[in-house]
Design a protein around this motif. Structure first.
Motif, PDB file in Angstrom:
ATOM      1  N   LEU A  98      44.988  49.233  37.716  1.00 34.62           N
ATOM      2  CA  LEU A  98      44.661  50.352  36.831  1.00 34.62           C
ATOM      3  C   LEU A  98      44.618  51.680  37.579  1.00 34.62           C
ATOM      4  O   LEU A  98      44.869  52.727  37.008  1.00 34.62           O
ATOM      5  N   GLY A  99      44.273  51.622  38.837  1.00 35.78           N
ATOM      6  CA  GLY A  99      44.215  52.866  39.601  1.00 35.78           C
ATOM      7  C   GLY A  99      43.493  52.653  40.914  1.00 35.78           C
ATOM      8  O   GLY A  99      42.927  51.587  41.174  1.00 35.78           O
ATOM      9  N   ALA A 100      43.540  53.691  41.756  1.00 41.49           N
ATOM     10  CA  ALA A 100      42.886  53.604  43.063  1.00 41.49           C
ATOM     11  C   ALA A 100      42.280  54.948  43.391  1.00 41.49           C
ATOM     12  O   ALA A 100      42.748  55.979  42.920  1.00 41.49           O
ATOM     13  N   ARG A 101      41.191  54.905  44.181  1.00 41.49           N
ATOM     14  CA  ARG A 101      40.649  56.172  44.669  1.00 41.49           C
ATOM     15  C   ARG A 101      40.053  55.952  46.046  1.00 41.49           C
ATOM     16  O   ARG A 101      39.740  54.810  46.424  1.00 41.49           O
TER      17      ARG A 101
ATOM     18  N   TYR B  58      41.421  46.807  38.967  1.00 45.62           N
ATOM     19  CA  TYR B  58      42.511  46.036  38.360  1.00 45.62           C
ATOM     20  C   TYR B  58      41.984  45.121  37.259  1.00 45.62           C
ATOM     21  O   TYR B  58      40.773  44.889  37.142  1.00 45.62           O
ATOM     22  N   ARG B  59      42.904  44.627  36.484  1.00 48.26           N
ATOM     23  CA  ARG B  59      42.574  43.731  35.385  1.00 48.26           C
ATOM     24  C   ARG B  59      42.899  42.315  35.843  1.00 48.26           C
ATOM     25  O   ARG B  59      44.086  41.991  36.034  1.00 48.26           O
TER      26      ARG B  59
ATOM     27  N   ALA C 245      38.116  44.397  37.556  1.00 50.22           N
ATOM     28  CA  ALA C 245      37.518  44.013  38.835  1.00 50.22           C
ATOM     29  C   ALA C 245      37.880  45.057  39.880  1.00 50.22           C
ATOM     30  O   ALA C 245      38.741  45.911  39.649  1.00 50.22           O
ATOM     31  N   THR C 246      37.204  44.979  41.033  1.00 48.36           N
ATOM     32  CA  THR C 246      37.438  45.955  42.103  1.00 48.36           C
ATOM     33  C   THR C 246      37.799  45.247  43.394  1.00 48.36           C
ATOM     34  O   THR C 246      37.164  44.250  43.748  1.00 48.36           O
ATOM     35  N   LEU C 247      38.790  45.774  44.052  1.00 51.04           N
ATOM     36  CA  LEU C 247      39.080  45.314  45.416  1.00 51.04           C
ATOM     37  C   LEU C 247      38.887  46.514  46.334  1.00 51.04           C
ATOM     38  O   LEU C 247      39.514  47.555  46.135  1.00 51.04           O
ATOM     39  N   TYR C 248      37.980  46.370  47.304  1.00 50.14           N
ATOM     40  CA  TYR C 248      37.818  47.429  48.304  1.00 50.14           C
ATOM     41  C   TYR C 248      38.778  47.124  49.439  1.00 50.14           C
ATOM     42  O   TYR C 248      38.683  46.061  50.060  1.00 50.14           O
ATOM     43  N   LEU C 249      39.681  48.045  49.648  1.00 51.27           N
ATOM     44  CA  LEU C 249      40.689  47.827  50.682  1.00 51.27           C
ATOM     45  C   LEU C 249      40.408  48.745  51.871  1.00 51.27           C
ATOM     46  O   LEU C 249      40.469  49.969  51.751  1.00 51.27           O
TER      47      LEU C 249
ATOM     48  N   LYS D 249      45.893  39.232  45.979  1.00 54.78           N
ATOM     49  CA  LYS D 249      44.467  39.613  45.950  1.00 54.78           C
ATOM     50  C   LYS D 249      44.120  40.362  44.670  1.00 54.78           C
ATOM     51  O   LYS D 249      42.955  40.671  44.431  1.00 54.78           O
ATOM     52  N   LEU D 250      45.128  40.706  43.889  1.00 53.21           N
ATOM     53  CA  LEU D 250      44.862  41.495  42.675  1.00 53.21           C
ATOM     54  C   LEU D 250      45.170  40.678  41.418  1.00 53.21           C
ATOM     55  O   LEU D 250      45.606  41.208  40.411  1.00 53.21           O
ATOM     56  N   LYS D 251      44.927  39.364  41.512  1.00 55.83           N
ATOM     57  CA  LYS D 251      45.225  38.512  40.339  1.00 55.83           C
ATOM     58  C   LYS D 251      43.985  38.292  39.501  1.00 55.83           C
ATOM     59  O   LYS D 251      42.894  38.264  40.041  1.00 55.83           O
TER      60      LYS D 251
END
Ligand code: GDP
Length: 464
Positions: free
Chosen positions: A64-67, A111-112, A125-129, A462-464
């Motif tokens: 969905l997006g990143a910041r 991400y969804r 959900a959130t993935l901290y990269l 990781k974004l599933k």
């Protein structure tokens, strides 16, 4: 009821948010700074980025997006993304200033979830990269951990031939009369270590060589100016083992040995403990084109450095690394960078050359359950493909602006698909020029070649 639901959602979010540390490495000028700048840029545009067709989460709309968010490790310098973008979007555009130390930046990716337990529990959900950048030269130090000072000195002695010997001449002349068993003199040590460091710099800068030890001497990071970087190998083979083992504690030899041991124990081990063992995924960037341009010595040296660098991923069940630090990297991507320096028809050769370069280590690591892949990419595309007419034939070509500002249409030559032999070097069929990045609007993602393929391999699952 709504309150309870919110609370449960918050707890679920906190428990299920994921973290991932992605490390980016490569020898100096391999393209780390350009790669990280572009990777961040692509992700920051990810909600609407049309340039990522090979990155499934972006293509399918799950991402969905990143910041950018504040990084977790407060003692590590931050990666300067703004400086890089500013340079690339200036007029005329220029390349970002390369990083020379470890640095880090954190992105929050929303991400969804499409499958798995997260899908049942939450809509987003959130993935901290965490993206961590460190010089590949630091990995060249791993073998030091299994070598004594005397063994390391012998190794250095064995490579002081040909061009390296010429570059080391001043240092070699000054140490030739040195009595290693005499009392150490701090000023003399500083001077001679300076000459040794200068020799290592010349190997890189003047001869295009990559294999330099100790790696921190050329990229010191936080240790710049510290005495732990002031020692040099003993290259005289006149001293017997018994003379060395009974060297007085205040002798030059004992002091050199002490600093070497300290370097291994604190500088090398600390890097593996603090940084390397925390990494989940790794990308190793390799500039195969510059050594092809520079000639066989540079190319073979790069190959040797790469093999050495690969040792850090060969940690197996009983390897030195496993025993010391339990690393957890499960995927490594090797990327031949600057693919926009050659015409698109040469890209498959670039990948196949890279595969050949790392073939042996690749096979071993594959047995140890680490997944590996090779790709060719351009982090920031500086040329566009075109055609030239040559003796009545239409040939593929590249169009770009050289760093000098001159517009150029050229055919840089063929990349050998296999390790180059005598005939390649004799025909010197490859011409590599430095191009300036292309200008472009600041609200659009940077042009690239196959960064999305790299993203898919490194992040897709990781974004599933
Ligand atoms: P680092 O030392 O590994 O951080 O290397 P940099 O990222 O600073 O890259 C070194 C130089 O390589 C840059 O200044 C550019 O001239 C060139 N470069 C890096 N990436 C690319 C790319 O994708 N395309 C082109 N044409 N040049 C690149």
């Amino acid at each position: 009821m709504e309150k309870v639901k919110n609370k449960v959602n918050k707890l679920v979010n906190r428990g299920l948010d994921r973290h991932m540390r992605l490390a980016v490495t490569g020898l100096s000028r391999a393209g780390k700074t350009a790669f990280i700048t572009s990777l961040i840029n692509q992700l920051l545009h990810s909600g609407t980025n049309p340039r990522l067709p090979l990155f499934t989460p972006a293509r399918e709309g799950q991402l969905l997006g990143a910041r950018r968010v504040p990084q977790g490790q407060l003692h590590i310098p931050s990666f300067d993304y703004d400086q890089g973008i500013h340079a690339l979007r200036s007029s005329p555009p220029s390349w970002p200033v390369p990083t020379r130390d470890v640095s880090e930046i954190r992105l929050e990716l929303r991400y969804r979830p499409e499958s798995g337990p997260l899908r049942l529990l939450k809509d987003t959900a959130t993935l901290y990269l965490d993206i961590v950048d460190y010089p590949g030269e630091w990995l060249l130090d791993l073998p030091l951990l299994s070598m004594s000072f005397v063994e390391w000195s012998a190794k250095q002695r064995s490579v002081l031939n040909g061009r390296r010997r010429e570059l080391a001449e001043q240092w070699l002349t000054e140490i030739s009369e040195l009595d290693m068993l005499a009392e150490a003199d701090e000023r003399q040590i500083k001077h001679l270590s300076g000459l040794y460091t200068e020799y290592l710099h010349k190997c890189k800068d003047e001869a295009g060589l990559h294999w330099v030890q100790p790696g921190r001497f050329v990229l010191p990071g936080e240790y710049a100016g510290a005495p732990v970087l002031e020692f040099f190998p003993i290259v005289s083979d006149k001293l017997s083992e018994s003379a060395l083992s009974s060297a007085p504690p205040n002798s030059l030899f004992s002091l050199m040995k002490k600093r070497y041991d300290y370097y291994c124990e604190h500088v090398v081990k600390d890097f593996y403990k603090e940084h390397f063992s925390q990494v989940d995924r790794q990308i190793v960037l390799v500039d195969t084109l510059q050594p092809l341009n520079a000639g066989p010595d540079s190319f073979n040296d790069m190959r040797q450095a790469l093999e050495q660098l690969m040792q850090s991923f060969r940690y197996g069940k009983s390897g030195l690394l496993r025993r010391l630090f339990s690393p957890r990297i499960d995927r490594i991507l090797f990327a031949a960078t600057k693919a926009d320096h050659v015409t698109p028809d040469q890209h498959p050769n670039l990948v196949s050359l890279l595969q050949q370069l790392i073939h042996e280590a690749w096979q071993t690591a594959a047995f140890e359950g680490i997944d590996m892949e090779c790709v060719s990419l351009s982090s920031i595309q500086a040329t566009e493909p075109g055609n030239v007419d040559h003796k009545g034939e239409t040939l593929p070509a590249l169009r770009g602006t050289l760093e000098s500002g001159e517009a150029m249409l050229m055919y840089p030559g063929e990349v050998p698909a296999r390790l180059p032999g005598e005939s390649f070097w004799q025909s010197q069929g490859f011409e590599f020029r430095q191009f300036r990045p292309m200008p472009g609007p600041s609200d659009e993602p940077l042009p690239h070649i196959r960064i999305d393929k790299a993203l898919q391999y490194l992040l897709g699952d990781k974004l599933k």
